[in-house]
Design a protein around this motif. Structure first.
Motif, PDB file in Angstrom:
ATOM      1  N   SER A 165       0.792  -1.370   0.024  1.00  0.00           N
ATOM      2  CA  SER A 165      -0.037  -0.062   0.176  1.00  0.00           C
ATOM      3  C   SER A 165       0.888   1.151   0.021  1.00  0.00           C
ATOM      4  O   SER A 165       2.166   1.286   0.577  1.00  0.00           O
ATOM      5  CB  SER A 165      -0.859   0.016   1.378  1.00  0.00           C
ATOM      6  OG  SER A 165      -1.678  -1.122   1.206  1.00  0.00           O
ATOM      7  N   PRO A 166       0.307   2.317  -0.939  1.00  0.00           N
ATOM      8  CA  PRO A 166       1.306   3.405  -0.922  1.00  0.00           C
ATOM      9  C   PRO A 166       1.201   4.276   0.500  1.00  0.00           C
ATOM     10  O   PRO A 166       2.440   4.812   0.547  1.00  0.00           O
ATOM     11  CB  PRO A 166       0.498   4.278  -1.804  1.00  0.00           C
ATOM     12  CG  PRO A 166      -0.828   3.762  -2.007  1.00  0.00           C
ATOM     13  CD  PRO A 166      -0.777   2.378  -1.379  1.00  0.00           C
ATOM     14  N   LYS A 167       0.282   3.946   1.317  1.00  0.00           N
ATOM     15  CA  LYS A 167       0.520   4.750   2.748  1.00  0.00           C
ATOM     16  C   LYS A 167       0.236   3.570   3.847  1.00  0.00           C
ATOM     17  O   LYS A 167      -0.408   2.583   3.699  1.00  0.00           O
ATOM     18  CB  LYS A 167      -0.690   5.847   2.786  1.00  0.00           C
ATOM     19  CG  LYS A 167      -0.425   6.776   1.782  1.00  0.00           C
ATOM     20  CD  LYS A 167      -1.608   7.774   2.039  1.00  0.00           C
ATOM     21  CE  LYS A 167      -1.438   9.092   0.923  1.00  0.00           C
ATOM     22  NZ  LYS A 167      -2.734   9.879   1.187  1.00  0.00           N
ATOM     23  N   GLN A 168       1.250   3.892   4.962  1.00  0.00           N
ATOM     24  CA  GLN A 168       1.029   2.887   6.138  1.00  0.00           C
ATOM     25  C   GLN A 168       0.621   3.499   7.258  1.00  0.00           C
ATOM     26  O   GLN A 168       0.895   4.702   7.435  1.00  0.00           O
ATOM     27  CB  GLN A 168       2.530   2.306   6.248  1.00  0.00           C
ATOM     28  CG  GLN A 168       3.122   1.707   5.241  1.00  0.00           C
ATOM     29  CD  GLN A 168       2.509   0.191   5.022  1.00  0.00           C
ATOM     30  OE1 GLN A 168       1.923  -0.294   5.874  1.00  0.00           O
ATOM     31  NE2 GLN A 168       2.395  -0.081   3.753  1.00  0.00           N
ATOM     32  N   ILE A 169      -0.457   3.089   7.887  1.00  0.00           N
ATOM     33  CA  ILE A 169      -0.667   3.421   9.269  1.00  0.00           C
ATOM     34  C   ILE A 169      -0.067   2.497  10.200  1.00  0.00           C
ATOM     35  O   ILE A 169      -0.110   1.572  10.396  1.00  0.00           O
ATOM     36  CB  ILE A 169      -2.435   3.176   9.573  1.00  0.00           C
ATOM     37  CG1 ILE A 169      -3.225   3.891   8.531  1.00  0.00           C
ATOM     38  CG2 ILE A 169      -2.792   3.678  10.670  1.00  0.00           C
ATOM     39  CD1 ILE A 169      -4.646   3.578   8.249  1.00  0.00           C
ATOM     40  N   LEU A 170       0.637   3.396  10.927  1.00  0.00           N
ATOM     41  CA  LEU A 170       1.721   2.642  11.831  1.00  0.00           C
ATOM     42  C   LEU A 170       1.253   3.137  13.360  1.00  0.00           C
ATOM     43  O   LEU A 170       1.235   4.467  13.606  1.00  0.00           O
ATOM     44  CB  LEU A 170       3.067   3.074  11.532  1.00  0.00           C
ATOM     45  CG  LEU A 170       3.794   2.593  10.386  1.00  0.00           C
ATOM     46  CD1 LEU A 170       5.224   2.810  10.090  1.00  0.00           C
ATOM     47  CD2 LEU A 170       3.632   1.133  10.108  1.00  0.00           C
ATOM     48  N   PHE A 171       0.965   2.292  14.281  1.00  0.00           N
ATOM     49  CA  PHE A 171       0.866   2.426  15.706  1.00  0.00           C
ATOM     50  C   PHE A 171       2.070   1.862  16.429  1.00  0.00           C
ATOM     51  O   PHE A 171       2.461   0.756  16.090  1.00  0.00           O
ATOM     52  CB  PHE A 171      -0.338   1.793  16.055  1.00  0.00           C
ATOM     53  CG  PHE A 171      -1.721   2.585  15.459  1.00  0.00           C
ATOM     54  CD1 PHE A 171      -2.238   3.737  16.067  1.00  0.00           C
ATOM     55  CD2 PHE A 171      -1.997   1.986  14.153  1.00  0.00           C
ATOM     56  CE1 PHE A 171      -3.372   4.301  15.509  1.00  0.00           C
ATOM     57  CE2 PHE A 171      -3.359   2.605  13.733  1.00  0.00           C
ATOM     58  CZ  PHE A 171      -3.925   3.734  14.269  1.00  0.00           C
ATOM     59  N   ARG A 172       2.303   2.531  17.510  1.00  0.00           N
ATOM     60  CA  ARG A 172       3.311   1.866  18.383  1.00  0.00           C
ATOM     61  C   ARG A 172       2.843   2.153  19.881  1.00  0.00           C
ATOM     62  O   ARG A 172       2.247   3.156  20.127  1.00  0.00           O
ATOM     63  CB  ARG A 172       4.766   2.401  18.114  1.00  0.00           C
ATOM     64  CG  ARG A 172       4.893   3.660  17.990  1.00  0.00           C
ATOM     65  CD  ARG A 172       5.261   4.609  19.270  1.00  0.00           C
ATOM     66  NE  ARG A 172       5.098   5.916  19.110  1.00  0.00           N
ATOM     67  CZ  ARG A 172       4.959   6.598  20.028  1.00  0.00           C
ATOM     68  NH1 ARG A 172       4.227   6.267  21.105  1.00  0.00           N
ATOM     69  NH2 ARG A 172       4.781   8.030  19.958  1.00  0.00           N
ATOM     70  N   PRO A 173       3.359   0.863  20.834  1.00  0.00           N
ATOM     71  CA  PRO A 173       3.179   1.632  22.205  1.00  0.00           C
ATOM     72  C   PRO A 173       3.842   2.908  22.512  1.00  0.00           C
ATOM     73  O   PRO A 173       4.897   3.078  21.913  1.00  0.00           O
ATOM     74  CB  PRO A 173       3.673   0.444  22.915  1.00  0.00           C
ATOM     75  CG  PRO A 173       3.802  -0.747  21.852  1.00  0.00           C
ATOM     76  CD  PRO A 173       4.095  -0.094  20.435  1.00  0.00           C
ATOM     77  N   PRO A 174       3.348   3.648  23.602  1.00  0.00           N
ATOM     78  CA  PRO A 174       4.013   4.812  23.929  1.00  0.00           C
ATOM     79  C   PRO A 174       5.371   4.543  24.663  1.00  0.00           C
ATOM     80  O   PRO A 174       6.514   5.435  24.266  1.00  0.00           O
ATOM     81  CB  PRO A 174       3.137   5.172  25.292  1.00  0.00           C
ATOM     82  CG  PRO A 174       1.655   4.887  25.126  1.00  0.00           C
ATOM     83  CD  PRO A 174       1.874   3.496  24.434  1.00  0.00           C
ATOM     84  N   VAL A 175       5.818   3.312  25.032  1.00  0.00           N
ATOM     85  CA  VAL A 175       7.234   3.140  25.543  1.00  0.00           C
ATOM     86  C   VAL A 175       7.943   2.972  24.319  1.00  0.00           C
ATOM     87  O   VAL A 175       9.393   3.063  24.370  1.00  0.00           O
ATOM     88  CB  VAL A 175       7.017   1.653  26.491  1.00  0.00           C
ATOM     89  CG1 VAL A 175       6.735   0.452  25.536  1.00  0.00           C
ATOM     90  CG2 VAL A 175       8.385   1.326  27.045  1.00  0.00           C
ATOM     91  N   GLU A 176       7.503   2.814  23.065  1.00  0.00           N
ATOM     92  CA  GLU A 176       8.198   2.616  21.933  1.00  0.00           C
ATOM     93  C   GLU A 176       8.368   3.970  20.995  1.00  0.00           C
ATOM     94  O   GLU A 176       8.650   4.012  19.955  1.00  0.00           O
ATOM     95  CB  GLU A 176       7.805   1.763  21.030  1.00  0.00           C
ATOM     96  CG  GLU A 176       7.773   0.186  21.508  1.00  0.00           C
ATOM     97  CD  GLU A 176       9.207  -0.573  21.647  1.00  0.00           C
ATOM     98  OE1 GLU A 176      10.303   0.057  21.211  1.00  0.00           O
ATOM     99  OE2 GLU A 176       9.275  -1.450  22.151  1.00  0.00           O
ATOM    100  N   ALA A 177       8.347   5.168  22.018  1.00  0.00           N
ATOM    101  CA  ALA A 177       7.973   6.378  21.173  1.00  0.00           C
ATOM    102  C   ALA A 177       9.526   6.953  20.575  1.00  0.00           C
ATOM    103  O   ALA A 177       9.409   7.582  19.524  1.00  0.00           O
ATOM    104  CB  ALA A 177       7.798   7.667  22.484  1.00  0.00           C
TER     105      ALA A 177
END
Length: 302
Positions: A7-19
């Motif tokens: 996909s041309p765009k990625q929705i990336l989430f991460r935990p706060p600890v991985e800021a």
């Protein structure tokens, strides 16, 4: 199935600890994506609906090569996506080894995981991931109550979480579980508390982290709220649930405990809840007795 198109765009989430971690997209979306309390990959206001996809090795390797070229050495590395452990083990092993080969002094390699991902892998496969350099997985327990899990369309049950959690830790991989306060609503709050404490006691994870349920209009649970089939608990009740989960843990539980999210109503933590339980409960009780909580507005998710 590993697709050749990305996909041309990625929705990336991460935990706060991985800021401050280097984010490497390994999968897109979530292989389940049916939980009522979550809109991470299906919210109607997102520009891109992120379908589930295992990203091809060449695309993942390109990200790692780019990071090495730009001198992203010495950072923790977070393998992003709803649940990268849904990918075939050999695919993941190659990625983790490539991270360790191309980036110097990587402090930690981590990712999200689902219980069913873990149960589908053999003990030998999990050991392969550990030996390749996977340090910790984050898993959304949310609740230990089968009633709550079923209502929320979580797609798994308490026994599956217990088995998966133990498998992860027996492989030598650290386990961080998320507990979602308020997920039982007013109707199932007690069952949510007692069963969550029971499951945490059975697993004794490396870490568990509290989150507080918030329901915005993007979230499927919003429709249950509108129909009167789910009733949110009050701000002070989030504290009461957290206190009672801690109070009902078995004496064997030595987990680290964190409240590391902006949605929470307190931010206390412990490096060993067995040693800190009394202080933890005493502190939460002091908050519960604070009259400001009786008039506090519920936090709105962002």
């Amino acid at each position: 199935m590993i697709r050749s198109k990305v996909s041309p765009k990625q929705i990336l989430f991460r935990p706060p600890v991985e800021a401050y971690s280097l984010l490497i997209a390994v999968t897109s979306g979530c292989s389940w994506n049916k939980c009522k309390f979550c809109d991470m990959y299906k919210g109607k206001d997102y520009e891109v609906y992120q379908e589930y996809e295992i990203l091809p090795l060449e695309y993942v390797f390109e990200q790692i090569d780019r990071a090495a070229k730009n001198n992203y050495h010495g950072f923790p590395v977070y393998l992003a996506g709803g649940n990268p452990t849904s990918a075939p083990t050999d695919h993941l092993v190659k990625i983790i080894k490539y991270v360790r080969e191309k980036l110097n002094n990587v402090k930690r390699v981590s990712c999200y995981s689902k219980a069913l991902d873990i149960l589908r892998k053999s003990d030998e496969e999990l050991k392969e991931l550990k030996d390749a350099g996977l340090d910790i997985v984050y898993m959304g327990l949310e609740s230990g109550s089968n009633t709550v899990l079923r209502f929320m369309h979580k797609g798994t049950n308490a026994n599956s979480f217990i088995k998966a959690g133990k498998k992860v830790m027996e492989a030598g991989i650290q386990l961080s579980l998320y507990v979602l306060l308020g997920l039982g609503g007013k109707k199932y709050s007690k069952d949510h508390v007692l069963e969550t404490a029971r499951v945490l006691t059975e697993i004794n994870p490396t870490i568990f982290r509290f989150r507080s349920l918030g329901v915005g209009s993007n979230i499927p649970l919003w429709y249950d709220l509108e129909k009167g089939e789910f009733e949110l608990i009050d701000p002070v009740d989030y504290l009461i649930e957290e206190r009672d989960i801690i109070a009902n843990l078995g004496e064997n539980v030595t987990s680290q405990v964190f409240n590391d999210h902006a949605a929470n109503y307190c931010y206390i933590e412990s490096n060993n809840i067995k040693e800190d339980r009394d202080h933890f409960i005493h502190t939460i009780n002091s908050y519960i007795k604070d009259p400001r909580f009786l008039t506090m507005e519920r936090k709105i998710p962002r």
